[in-house]
Design a protein around this motif. Structure first.
Motif, PDB file in Angstrom:
ATOM      1  N   ASN A   1       0.048   3.866 -10.967  1.00 23.80           N
ATOM      2  CA  ASN A   1       0.326   4.520  -9.681  1.00 23.80           C
ATOM      3  C   ASN A   1       1.817   4.564  -9.383  1.00 23.80           C
ATOM      4  N   VAL A   2       2.461   3.408  -9.537  1.00 20.91           N
ATOM      5  CA  VAL A   2       3.898   3.320  -9.250  1.00 20.91           C
ATOM      6  C   VAL A   2       4.649   4.342 -10.102  1.00 20.91           C
ATOM      7  N   ARG A   3       4.315   4.369 -11.390  1.00 14.21           N
ATOM      8  CA  ARG A   3       4.950   5.286 -12.341  1.00 14.21           C
ATOM      9  C   ARG A   3       4.815   6.738 -11.863  1.00 14.21           C
ATOM     10  N   GLY A   4       3.599   7.100 -11.486  1.00 14.47           N
ATOM     11  CA  GLY A   4       3.330   8.473 -11.032  1.00 14.47           C
ATOM     12  C   GLY A   4       4.149   8.841  -9.807  1.00 14.47           C
ATOM     13  N   PHE A   5       4.203   7.917  -8.843  1.00 15.60           N
ATOM     14  CA  PHE A   5       4.922   8.240  -7.597  1.00 15.60           C
ATOM     15  C   PHE A   5       6.432   8.266  -7.816  1.00 15.60           C
ATOM     16  N   ILE A   6       6.930   7.438  -8.726  1.00 13.41           N
ATOM     17  CA  ILE A   6       8.368   7.497  -9.044  1.00 13.41           C
ATOM     18  C   ILE A   6       8.672   8.856  -9.681  1.00 13.41           C
ATOM     19  N   GLU A   7       7.775   9.298 -10.572  1.00 12.33           N
ATOM     20  CA  GLU A   7       7.973  10.618 -11.203  1.00 12.33           C
ATOM     21  C   GLU A   7       7.956  11.739 -10.167  1.00 12.33           C
ATOM     22  N   GLU A   8       7.105  11.590  -9.132  1.00 10.78           N
ATOM     23  CA  GLU A   8       7.078  12.607  -8.063  1.00 10.78           C
ATOM     24  C   GLU A   8       8.355  12.574  -7.214  1.00 10.78           C
ATOM     25  N   GLY A   9       9.128  11.514  -7.340  1.00  7.56           N
ATOM     26  CA  GLY A   9      10.431  11.478  -6.657  1.00  7.56           C
ATOM     27  C   GLY A   9      10.454  10.717  -5.350  1.00  7.56           C
ATOM     28  N   TYR A  10       9.364  10.031  -4.988  1.00  7.05           N
ATOM     29  CA  TYR A  10       9.380   9.266  -3.729  1.00  7.05           C
ATOM     30  C   TYR A  10      10.553   8.297  -3.722  1.00  7.05           C
ATOM     31  N   LYS A  11      11.179   8.161  -2.532  1.00  9.50           N
ATOM     32  CA  LYS A  11      12.462   7.463  -2.428  1.00  9.50           C
ATOM     33  C   LYS A  11      12.339   5.946  -2.440  1.00  9.50           C
ATOM     34  N   ARG A  12      11.158   5.426  -2.148  1.00  2.78           N
ATOM     35  CA  ARG A  12      10.945   3.997  -2.335  1.00  2.78           C
ATOM     36  C   ARG A  12       9.447   3.750  -2.472  1.00  2.78           C
ATOM     37  N   ILE A  13       9.163   2.637  -3.113  1.00  2.00           N
ATOM     38  CA  ILE A  13       7.778   2.260  -3.365  1.00  2.00           C
ATOM     39  C   ILE A  13       7.452   1.069  -2.480  1.00  2.00           C
ATOM     40  N   LYS A  14       6.364   1.200  -1.728  1.00  3.38           N
ATOM     41  CA  LYS A  14       5.862   0.040  -0.975  1.00  3.38           C
ATOM     42  C   LYS A  14       4.523  -0.325  -1.573  1.00  3.38           C
ATOM     43  N   VAL A  15       4.328  -1.612  -1.820  1.00  2.00           N
ATOM     44  CA  VAL A  15       3.019  -2.056  -2.305  1.00  2.00           C
ATOM     45  C   VAL A  15       2.451  -3.075  -1.332  1.00  2.00           C
ATOM     46  N   LYS A  16       1.150  -3.028  -1.211  1.00  2.00           N
ATOM     47  CA  LYS A  16       0.449  -3.996  -0.371  1.00  2.00           C
ATOM     48  C   LYS A  16       0.288  -5.278  -1.176  1.00  2.00           C
ATOM     49  N   ILE A  17       0.481  -6.418  -0.518  1.00  2.00           N
ATOM     50  CA  ILE A  17       0.241  -7.696  -1.184  1.00  2.00           C
ATOM     51  C   ILE A  17      -0.726  -8.537  -0.354  1.00  2.00           C
ATOM     52  N   LYS A  18      -1.311  -9.534  -0.988  1.00  2.00           N
ATOM     53  CA  LYS A  18      -2.155 -10.514  -0.294  1.00  2.00           C
ATOM     54  C   LYS A  18      -2.149 -11.773  -1.164  1.00  2.00           C
ATOM     55  N   PRO A  19      -2.599 -12.917  -0.632  1.00  2.00           N
ATOM     56  CA  PRO A  19      -2.601 -14.134  -1.444  1.00  2.00           C
ATOM     57  C   PRO A  19      -3.381 -13.914  -2.745  1.00  2.00           C
ATOM     58  N   GLY A  20      -2.764 -14.284  -3.859  1.00  2.00           N
ATOM     59  CA  GLY A  20      -3.393 -14.083  -5.163  1.00  2.00           C
ATOM     60  C   GLY A  20      -3.019 -12.747  -5.792  1.00  2.00           C
ATOM     61  N   TYR A  21      -2.353 -11.905  -5.037  1.00  2.00           N
ATOM     62  CA  TYR A  21      -1.937 -10.584  -5.539  1.00  2.00           C
ATOM     63  C   TYR A  21      -0.553 -10.344  -4.941  1.00  2.00           C
ATOM     64  N   ASP A  22       0.408 -11.139  -5.404  1.00  2.00           N
ATOM     65  CA  ASP A  22       1.731 -11.027  -4.790  1.00  2.00           C
ATOM     66  C   ASP A  22       2.865 -11.209  -5.797  1.00  2.00           C
ATOM     67  N   VAL A  23       3.276 -12.451  -6.077  1.00  2.00           N
ATOM     68  CA  VAL A  23       4.473 -12.671  -6.895  1.00  2.00           C
ATOM     69  C   VAL A  23       4.329 -12.037  -8.284  1.00  2.00           C
ATOM     70  N   ASP A  24       3.161 -12.211  -8.910  1.00  2.00           N
ATOM     71  CA  ASP A  24       2.963 -11.652 -10.254  1.00  2.00           C
ATOM     72  C   ASP A  24       3.009 -10.126 -10.243  1.00  2.00           C
ATOM     73  N   VAL A  25       2.463  -9.554  -9.174  1.00  2.00           N
ATOM     74  CA  VAL A  25       2.431  -8.099  -9.045  1.00  2.00           C
ATOM     75  C   VAL A  25       3.853  -7.559  -8.895  1.00  2.00           C
ATOM     76  N   ILE A  26       4.629  -8.202  -8.018  1.00  2.00           N
ATOM     77  CA  ILE A  26       6.012  -7.750  -7.793  1.00  2.00           C
ATOM     78  C   ILE A  26       6.837  -7.941  -9.071  1.00  2.00           C
ATOM     79  N   ARG A  27       6.609  -9.060  -9.754  1.00  2.00           N
ATOM     80  CA  ARG A  27       7.348  -9.310 -11.011  1.00  2.00           C
ATOM     81  C   ARG A  27       7.034  -8.212 -12.034  1.00  2.00           C
ATOM     82  N   ALA A  28       5.765  -7.854 -12.124  1.00  2.00           N
ATOM     83  CA  ALA A  28       5.361  -6.830 -13.100  1.00  2.00           C
ATOM     84  C   ALA A  28       6.028  -5.484 -12.779  1.00  2.00           C
ATOM     85  N   ILE A  29       6.099  -5.151 -11.509  1.00  2.00           N
ATOM     86  CA  ILE A  29       6.749  -3.876 -11.139  1.00  2.00           C
ATOM     87  C   ILE A  29       8.242  -3.942 -11.476  1.00  2.00           C
ATOM     88  N   ARG A  30       8.871  -5.073 -11.140  1.00  2.00           N
ATOM     89  CA  ARG A  30      10.314  -5.219 -11.404  1.00  2.00           C
ATOM     90  C   ARG A  30      10.634  -5.198 -12.898  1.00  2.00           C
TER      91      ARG A  30
END
Ligand code: OSB
Ligand code: MG
Length: 370
Positions: free
Chosen positions: A149-178
């Motif tokens: 999803n992130v890849r697709g929206f970056i290709e569409e040119g969106y100026k920033r990516i916001k992702v939803k996080i919750k306990p158990g779906y946070d630090v690892d998710v952000i690390r993977a995107i970075r």
């Protein structure tokens, strides 16, 4: 400007993709449209952004119907109003219920702009002819789906990516995107999923250079957020906690946030949204325009508001096609390379698509001044 009649419709639109946050999943949007006419037959449109369930805030589509029908319409119907700012004062004796209030207030702003043959953006004091937008991505089944999803929206040119996080779906998710996108402007929205017991975990987000973390703590809190902000480097942005200029002032004075998400519905309308915008401009606090998975009517209001000069960060107002197979305005809202061109027609600047509106209407009521 005399408020001659108000039509209220209950709408149901199925989302192209269900949207999941830490508080739950939204499959379809059950919402209200208000159409307000003056004595010359000009028409203003407003949208209620509340959801079916009281998970984001206490308001629901049903509470909005009750408030609008039984309290807000009787307050304005048949009245003569010189300027939409007066609506804020007329509604002030009625506590909270901001999304209900914003539905009617927004329609009156659109009506007022159309009467004056001006765009809503100009009427609000906006100066931009295009606005910068980002995208808000819900919680996905797994990190691979999220990255796609992130890849697709970056290709569409969106100026920033916001992702939803919750306990158990946070630090690892952000690390993977970075790891894959070291430089993309990135932020996380927790929708109140954490407490001060999670300070150590939230500190682990510091190295990822997030633009902000949105509403990490309780939806009614500004005290703990001030405590947290002193311990983390990531700027805190408040969403759920801010319902008025007074809330914004207190949060800024306490140091509870460095950024504010402005949502018209949460604040009870465009007048209060503009007040917070102006206050934050004076205080050096950045603001951006949040989203509530709006149909085209609410989306058009967001586009107009975002033309004000202190909307310095990209908002959540993405293309209509990100949410809907078919939107209810002509033309639909289109973000190209992360920019939406502000329409130049009067009022909200997009025409209601009556064929589509009728197709998605499940109930309607008309109230007329005698
Ligand atoms: O917290 O900003 C939020 C959607 C539903 C409820 C709350 C929020 C959101 C979003 C999506 O983040 C914004 C949008 O794309 O309209
Ligand atoms: Mg949010």
């Amino acid at each position: 400007m005399k408020i001659e009649s108000i039509q209220l419709r209950r709408m149901n639109m199925t989302m192209k993709h269900p949207f999941t946050t830490s508080f739950g999943t939204i499959h379809d949007k059950d919402f209200l449209l208000a159409t307000i006419k003056d004595e010359f037959g000009h028409e203003g449109w407003g949208e209620s952004v509340a959801f079916t369930y009281p998970w984001y805030s206490e308001e629901t589509t049903e509470t909005c119907i009750h408030m609008i029908r039984d309290f807000l319409i009787p307050t304005v119907l048949g009245k003569t109003i010189q300027h939409p700012d007066e609506v804020n004062d007329l509604f002030a004796p009625i506590r909270k219920n901001n999304m209900a209030k914003a539905t009617i207030e927004g329609a009156i702003w659109d009506l007022y702009a159309k009467r004056n043959k001006m765009t809503l953006a100009e009427t609000l004091g906006g100066t931009r002819d295009q606005i910068e937008v980002g995208i808000s991505i819900g919680i996905e089944k797994n990190v691979e789906d999220l990255l796609a999803n992130v890849r697709g929206f970056i290709e569409e040119g969106y100026k920033r990516i916001k992702v939803k996080i919750k306990p158990g779906y946070d630090v690892d998710v952000i690390r993977a995107i970075r790891e894959e996108f070291p430089d993309v402007p990135l932020m996380a929205d927790a929708n109140s999923a954490y407490t001060l017991n999670d300070v150590e975990l939230l500190k682990q987000l510091d190295p990822f250079d997030l633009m902000m973390i949105e509403q990490p703590l309780a939806s009614d809190d500004i005290i703990d957020h001030a405590v947290l902000q002193k311990q983390i480097e990531t700027p805190i942005c408040l969403d759920e906690s801010i319902h008025s200029l007074e809330d914004a002032r207190k949060a800024v004075e306490l140091g509870s946030c460095r950024i504010i998400n402005i949502k018209i519905g949460r604040l009870g309308g465009l007048t209060e949204a503009k007040k917070i915008h102006d206050y934050c401009a004076a205080k050096g606090i950045d603001v951006w325009c949040g989203g509530m998975l709006e149909s085209g009517i609410g989306r058009a209001h967001n586009v107009a508001l975002t033309t004000l000069s202190n909307f310095t960060l990209p908002g959540d107002t993405a293309s209509s096609s990100r949410y809907w197979e078919q939107d209810i305005i002509i033309p639909e809202v289109v973000a190209e390379k992360g920019y939406i061109t502000v329409p130049s027609d009067d009022g909200i600047g997009y025409k209601p698509n009556m064929e589509a509106i009728n197709r998605f209407t499940v109930d309607q009521w008309v109230f007329s001044a005698e």
